[in-house]
Each structure stands twice: as C-alpha cells, then as structure tokens.
Scaffold this active site. Structure first.
Site, mmCIF file in Angstrom:
data_model
loop_
_atom_site.group_PDB
_atom_site.id
_atom_site.type_symbol
_atom_site.label_atom_id
_atom_site.label_comp_id
_atom_site.label_asym_id
_atom_site.label_seq_id
_atom_site.Cartn_x
_atom_site.Cartn_y
_atom_site.Cartn_z
ATOM 1 N N ASN A 148 -8.304 -8.480 -6.515
ATOM 2 C CA ASN A 148 -8.555 -8.198 -5.222
ATOM 3 C C ASN A 148 -9.346 -7.061 -4.713
ATOM 4 O O ASN A 148 -9.828 -6.765 -3.687
ATOM 5 C CB ASN A 148 -7.080 -8.403 -4.530
ATOM 6 C CG ASN A 148 -6.126 -7.198 -5.255
ATOM 7 O OD1 ASN A 148 -6.474 -6.720 -6.225
ATOM 8 N ND2 ASN A 148 -5.365 -6.845 -4.294
ATOM 9 N N GLU A 245 0.510 -1.775 -12.928
ATOM 10 C CA GLU A 245 0.463 -1.778 -11.254
ATOM 11 C C GLU A 245 0.411 -3.352 -11.073
ATOM 12 O O GLU A 245 -0.391 -3.901 -10.898
ATOM 13 C CB GLU A 245 -0.942 -1.199 -10.912
ATOM 14 C CG GLU A 245 -1.184 0.314 -11.581
ATOM 15 C CD GLU A 245 -0.392 1.178 -10.584
ATOM 16 O OE1 GLU A 245 -0.069 0.849 -9.513
ATOM 17 O OE2 GLU A 245 -0.098 2.307 -10.884
ATOM 18 N N CYS A 279 -1.596 -5.619 -3.097
ATOM 19 C CA CYS A 279 -0.241 -5.743 -3.682
ATOM 20 C C CYS A 279 0.780 -5.162 -2.898
ATOM 21 O O CYS A 279 2.177 -5.108 -2.852
ATOM 22 C CB CYS A 279 -0.380 -5.143 -4.908
ATOM 23 S SG CYS A 279 -1.456 -3.608 -5.015
ATOM 24 N N GLU A 457 -1.597 5.279 -10.475
ATOM 25 C CA GLU A 457 -3.385 5.311 -10.241
ATOM 26 C C GLU A 457 -3.479 6.680 -9.567
ATOM 27 O O GLU A 457 -2.478 7.111 -8.697
ATOM 28 C CB GLU A 457 -3.777 4.316 -9.768
ATOM 29 C CG GLU A 457 -3.482 2.953 -10.248
ATOM 30 C CD GLU A 457 -4.309 2.564 -11.335
ATOM 31 O OE1 GLU A 457 -5.023 3.304 -11.964
ATOM 32 O OE2 GLU A 457 -4.635 1.173 -11.484
HETATM 33 P P1 NAD Z 1 -2.849 -11.740 -12.962
HETATM 34 O O1 NAD Z 1 -1.721 -11.157 -13.513
HETATM 35 O O2 NAD Z 1 -3.263 -13.222 -12.832
HETATM 36 O O3 NAD Z 1 -4.138 -11.218 -13.566
HETATM 37 C C1 NAD Z 1 -4.602 -9.894 -13.802
HETATM 38 C C2 NAD Z 1 -5.280 -9.759 -15.093
HETATM 39 O O4 NAD Z 1 -4.641 -9.784 -16.209
HETATM 40 C C3 NAD Z 1 -6.755 -10.572 -15.073
HETATM 41 O O5 NAD Z 1 -7.756 -9.693 -15.589
HETATM 42 C C4 NAD Z 1 -6.144 -11.458 -16.183
HETATM 43 O O6 NAD Z 1 -7.228 -12.340 -16.800
HETATM 44 C C5 NAD Z 1 -5.458 -10.666 -17.009
HETATM 45 N N1 NAD Z 1 -4.291 -11.339 -17.788
HETATM 46 C C6 NAD Z 1 -3.621 -12.471 -17.564
HETATM 47 N N2 NAD Z 1 -2.928 -12.853 -18.468
HETATM 48 C C7 NAD Z 1 -2.969 -11.847 -19.384
HETATM 49 C C8 NAD Z 1 -2.559 -11.631 -20.679
HETATM 50 N N3 NAD Z 1 -1.250 -12.503 -21.290
HETATM 51 N N4 NAD Z 1 -2.852 -10.688 -21.506
HETATM 52 C C9 NAD Z 1 -3.862 -9.770 -21.019
HETATM 53 N N5 NAD Z 1 -4.432 -10.081 -19.963
HETATM 54 C C10 NAD Z 1 -3.995 -11.050 -19.105
HETATM 55 O O7 NAD Z 1 -3.345 -11.041 -11.428
HETATM 56 P P2 NAD Z 1 -4.215 -11.609 -10.351
HETATM 57 O O8 NAD Z 1 -3.969 -12.857 -9.947
HETATM 58 O O9 NAD Z 1 -5.783 -11.336 -10.843
HETATM 59 O O10 NAD Z 1 -3.869 -10.419 -9.182
HETATM 60 C C11 NAD Z 1 -2.956 -10.567 -8.175
HETATM 61 C C12 NAD Z 1 -1.439 -9.901 -8.564
HETATM 62 O O11 NAD Z 1 -2.096 -8.432 -9.048
HETATM 63 C C13 NAD Z 1 -0.585 -9.827 -7.506
HETATM 64 O O12 NAD Z 1 0.769 -9.960 -8.095
HETATM 65 C C14 NAD Z 1 -0.781 -8.252 -7.118
HETATM 66 O O13 NAD Z 1 0.397 -8.027 -6.361
HETATM 67 C C15 NAD Z 1 -1.194 -7.597 -8.141
HETATM 68 N N6 NAD Z 1 -1.883 -6.283 -8.014
HETATM 69 C C16 NAD Z 1 -1.170 -5.134 -8.024
HETATM 70 C C17 NAD Z 1 -1.919 -4.183 -7.632
HETATM 71 C C18 NAD Z 1 -1.154 -2.701 -7.953
HETATM 72 O O14 NAD Z 1 -1.935 -1.653 -7.737
HETATM 73 N N7 NAD Z 1 -0.002 -2.425 -8.106
HETATM 74 C C19 NAD Z 1 -3.308 -4.041 -7.107
HETATM 75 C C20 NAD Z 1 -3.835 -5.235 -7.004
HETATM 76 C C21 NAD Z 1 -3.070 -6.390 -7.382
#
Ligand code: NAD
Length: 476
Positions: A148, A245, A279, A457
């Site tokens: 995002n 995060e 998020c 962060e």
């Molecule tokens: P996601 O968890 O599906 O993926 C995030 C990243 O993790 C991707 O690069 C993915 O390839 C990687 N990944 C997935 N499985 C993994 C594993 N087993 N080992 C290592 N890497 C792995 O999330 P998304 O769909 O890309 O983003 C949406 C989510 O992110 C939402 O839940 C949102 O709330 C969260 N988010 C949090 C913040 C924050 O700062 N707290 C900011 C933005 C988004």
C-alpha cells in the site's frame, strides 16, 4: 511489458527461474514481468552487503550523514518520476502520492541522515574504573514490504538502518515492485557503496529465505497479522531481531462537543484516504448518539462528492484497489455487512471509470446500525468501508474501542481537553491522535501494540531498533 530485476551490488542482475506478473490496478492489464530472485543471487547480495557494510560503518557519522542528505535531496528532486511509479505500482491517486508518499520518503532520509552525525553513547565512572557504551550496527538488515505504501516503506525502513551503519536488503511486495528499484538507483547515485542498499524481488518464499538466512540480523515487516506470526516463527531459528508493523481496526471516537466539521472531515480521511488501504485507518467510527443523525448525513454528502477515477488525473481522490482479488474481498465484506443487518448508507459498488474500465475500483461505503460483534466491525477489510457505531457514555465507548485484538491507532475528537487526556490514557493503541488522524512526521514513532505488532517506524525509536548496545568496562 517491463522486465523487473533485482538490484544487487550496485546494478540490476538477472535471475534464472520463475517470473511473476505485475498487473496494473488501474487497467487490469499485465504490465511487468518480475524476476523472482533465486538463491544464488540472494547469496551474491549477502556477500555484497557484508563488504559494503564494513566500508559504510567505518565512515564517521558525519560522512554517512553527508551521503544520506544528498540522497534525500535527490529523492525530493525525483518527486514526479517516483510519483508516477508509485501510482503505477499501487493505483492510488496522484494527488496523494505527490504530496505524501514520495515527500515522506525523502524526509525520512533527511531526518535520519541528520541524526547519523549525532550518534553518541554514555560514559560512566566508578572507583578505579570507567566505562562507556555505544550503539553499534547490527550488520545486514532486511525489510519486507506491504503493497500500500511502497515508497514510504522502503525509506522508513532503510533510512534508520543506514544511518546506524547497517547494510539493507529490501523485498518489496510482489504486487508493487517498481519504486524500490528506482530508489535503489537514486541511493547508488547519491554515493552509497555498491551493495549497501539492495532490492530482491519475489513472493513469500523470497521473504522466507531472508528470514531464515543466518547472516541477516534483523527483519522489519510491514504486512498482515498472519504474515507477522509466520515471520516471527521463521526468524526464530537464527534469533533475529524482528519489527512487525501489522494490521489494525482502529477506533475514532467522536464526542458531541467536538468541532463538527473537523470531526466529519477527519473521519472521512481516516477511512477513505488511499481508497481505505491504510493499516492505521479508523474504520470503527464511534459517534455520540446525540449527534449521530447529523453526522451520518454530513458524512454521506461528503462521501458522495468524492471523485473516483483515473489516479493520474489531478482531481481524482479515490484511485483503484490493488488487485482483483482484493476488490473481491472488499466487495464480499459489503455483502457480509448487509447480511449481518447493518444498513449500507452509500457506496460499496464496483466502479468502471472512463478509460479505466478494467481497473479495480469501488465506491467508498458507509455502514450504520452496526453492532460490535459484526464481522465488518471486527475484521480488517483494508478497503474504503466505514462502520459507524453509536455510543452514550465515555466509559462505555472506551471499553468498546479497546475490545479488539488490534492496537495500531486510535482517534479522539473532542473540545474538552480533560476528556481528551482521560480517554487517551485508557485507549490501547501505539498511536493516538486527538483532533487529527494519521499524521506521522519523521521524528514521531509509529507502530502498534497487541496483535498490530511491535517495534516502531520513524523517530529515534526506529534508529535504536537497528542497533545494539556495546558496553566497554575499563579497570584502572
Ligand atoms: P502481506 O502480509 O500479505 O504481505 C506483506 C509482505 O510479506 C509481502 O512482501 C509478502 O511477499 C511477504 N510475505 C508473505 N508471507 C511471507 C512469509 N511467510 N515470509 C516472509 N515474507 C512473507 O500483506 P499485504 O497484503 O502486502 O499488505 C496488507 C497488510 O499490511 C494489511 O494487513 C495492513 O494492515 C498491513 N500494513 C501494516 C502497516 C503498518 O505500518 N502497521 C502498513 C501498511 C500495511
């Protein structure tokens, strides 16, 4: 079709093997082949990072600062190009990317670059002995990003790591591979040693390889809660430091004494900015029952006026969602909300804006008549879906606001200063905003409690998390 490769040891390098397809969220068409970084290339990256980190950490803080400040200026002067790529990656509105995402990446480099010149330890004195402590780098750190905010995530994670003297390897989300490579080129040109900031590409399997690699000291993830749990487990065998995060379902509490117009605008932004793909968004809007009807009416009117469409157009406020899969997930929550008995006031329908008919657009949705135990109120939707809940009293709303496994953000709208402090004190969240929402200057910590993760962060707290304390005791 673009071909996207890993940026290793100062240049783009080929990977043998699988290719992932990047879809443009605005058109639905494939626009890039992303080479998944293979094991041999990852090993090459580790070797390059080790060498670069030795060189980088032997510089003085002032010297590191100098290079990072140059990088900050170059990031800032690449505003239009990075914005174009950010919009291409995410499908978010140009007006947001150019005013927030890219500038805040440059600001992170400016802020942490300026801190790099100021890092000092403590000194101690005992009878017959002295001691000193210093913060030393961890070595090689890795960032794994969500889709995002790819530019912001790349800069928020790498800038404190580099300021502390670490090398950094970034794996952006497989859905948003563009800006990471552009940032890598800019940093290289600014004077970072080759291998200090590198980009690998791929899905969870490349992320897992980073977590399991014995030569990587720290992982910082931005992603979902389920992924956070996996990453923690994957990093356990090598005892890595981990920052998580994760997601949220934040409350925004609107008291009857709040400035009404500010409260309505804040709730609107805290739900529909970046088409709801934020998020920390405050998707549970608790409104004092005394002003509920007036609030919902004003919110409906403002939501109706939002301009949905081609994100490249300056007037667009709501761009596309990231993927068809995600659009379907958000639409399914609209059906769930209706079947649970919530009232859909407006929105929640797929949109086909002119020239972007194949894209993944949805109109922002507002539900009223919501109950705390509905799925649309409990679960993170990560799209433009606001749940409005009414409340009577302060104690009641605090308890309901805290009744969630998440704890990323929380907002309070009131003109009563004592009430603002009283309520903020009792809310379980890493970030609390009073009479504003989602503002995160670079010197301000951002992160969650409970299942929204741990670590921060931005700010000096992020800097500390990319270092360890070394204590030297000297006996006379
Ligand atoms: P996601 O968890 O599906 O993926 C995030 C990243 O993790 C991707 O690069 C993915 O390839 C990687 N990944 C997935 N499985 C993994 C594993 N087993 N080992 C290592 N890497 C792995 O999330 P998304 O769909 O890309 O983003 C949406 C989510 O992110 C939402 O839940 C949102 O709330 C969260 N988010 C949090 C913040 C924050 O700062 N707290 C900011 C933005 C988004």
């Amino acid at each position: 079709m673009d071909r996207i490769k890993a940026f290793i040891n100062g240049r783009f390098q080929n990977s043998d093997g699988e290719v992932l397809i990047k879809i443009n969220p605005v058109s639905g068409a494939p626009i890039a082949e992303v080479e998944k970084t293979d094991t041999a290339l990852l090993e090459h990256a580790i070797t390059a990072a080790k060498n670069a980190q030795i060189e980088w950490s032997s510089l003085t803080g002032q010297e590191r600062s100098h290079i990072m400040m140059r990088a900050a200026r170059m990031l800032a002067s690449s505003l239009e190009e990075l914005t174009r790529l950010e919009v291409r990656d995410v499908g978010k509105a140009w007006s947001e990317a150019i005013s927030a995402d890219v500038p805040c990446g440059a600001e992170a480099y400016e802020y942490f670059g300026s801190l790099a010149a100021t890092l000092t330890g403590t000194s101690h004195k005992w009878s017959g002995a002295r001691g000193f402590t210093e913060r030393v780098p961890l070595g090689i750190c890795a960032g794994i990003g969500a889709w995002n905010y790819p530019t912001q995530i790349a800069c928020w994670k790498s800038a404190p790591a580099l300021a502390m003297g670490n090398a950094f390897i970034l794996k952006p989300s497989e859905m948003t591979p563009y800006t990471a490579n552009a940032i890598a080129e800019i940093l290289q040109e600014a004077g970072l040693p080759a291998g200090l900031f590198q980009v690998v590409h791929g899905d969870f399997s490349v992320g897992r390889a980073l977590c399991e690699h014995p030569d990587i000291a720290k992982i910082s993830l931005t992603g979902g809660v389920k992924t956070g749990k996996k990453i923690l487990a994957q990093s356990a065998s090598t005892l890595k430091k981990v920052t998580l995060e994760l997601g949220g379902k934040a409350p925004l509490i609107v008291f009857a004494d709040a400035d009404f117009d500010v409260a309505v605008q804040t709730a609107l932004d805290a739900n529909f900015y970046t088409a709801g793909e934020v998020c920390s968004n405050a998707t549970r809007v608790f409104v004092d029952e005394k002003i509920l009807d007036k609030f919902v009416e004003a919110m409906r009117d403002k939501t109706q006026a939002l301009k949905i469409g081609d994100p490249m157009k300056e007037e667009t406020q709501i761009g596309a969602l990231i993927s068809e899969h995600h659009l379907e997930k958000v639409l399914s929550y609209i059906s769930i909300g209706k079947s649970e008995g919530a009232h859909l006031v407006i929105g929640g329908e797929r949109q086909f804006p002119d020239g972007c008919e194949g894209g993944f657009f949805i109109s922002p949705a507002i539900f009223t008549d919501c109950k705390d135990d509905m799925r649309i109120v409990k679960e993170e939707i990560f799209g433009p879906v606001m749940a409005v809940l009414s409340f009577k009293g302060e104690e009641e709303v605090i308890e309901r606001a805290n009744n969630t496994p998440f704890g990323l953000g929380a907002g309070i709208m009131t003109s009563d200063l004592s009430r603002a402090h009283r309520v903020a004190d009792k809310l379980d969240a890493g970030n609390i905003w009073i009479n504003s929402y989602n503002l995160i200057p670079p010197d301000w910590p951002f992160g969650g409690v409970k299942q929204s993760g741990f670590g921060r962060e931005s700010s000096v707290f992020a800097l500390e998390s990319y270092s360890q304390v070394k204590a030297t005791y000297i006996q006379y």
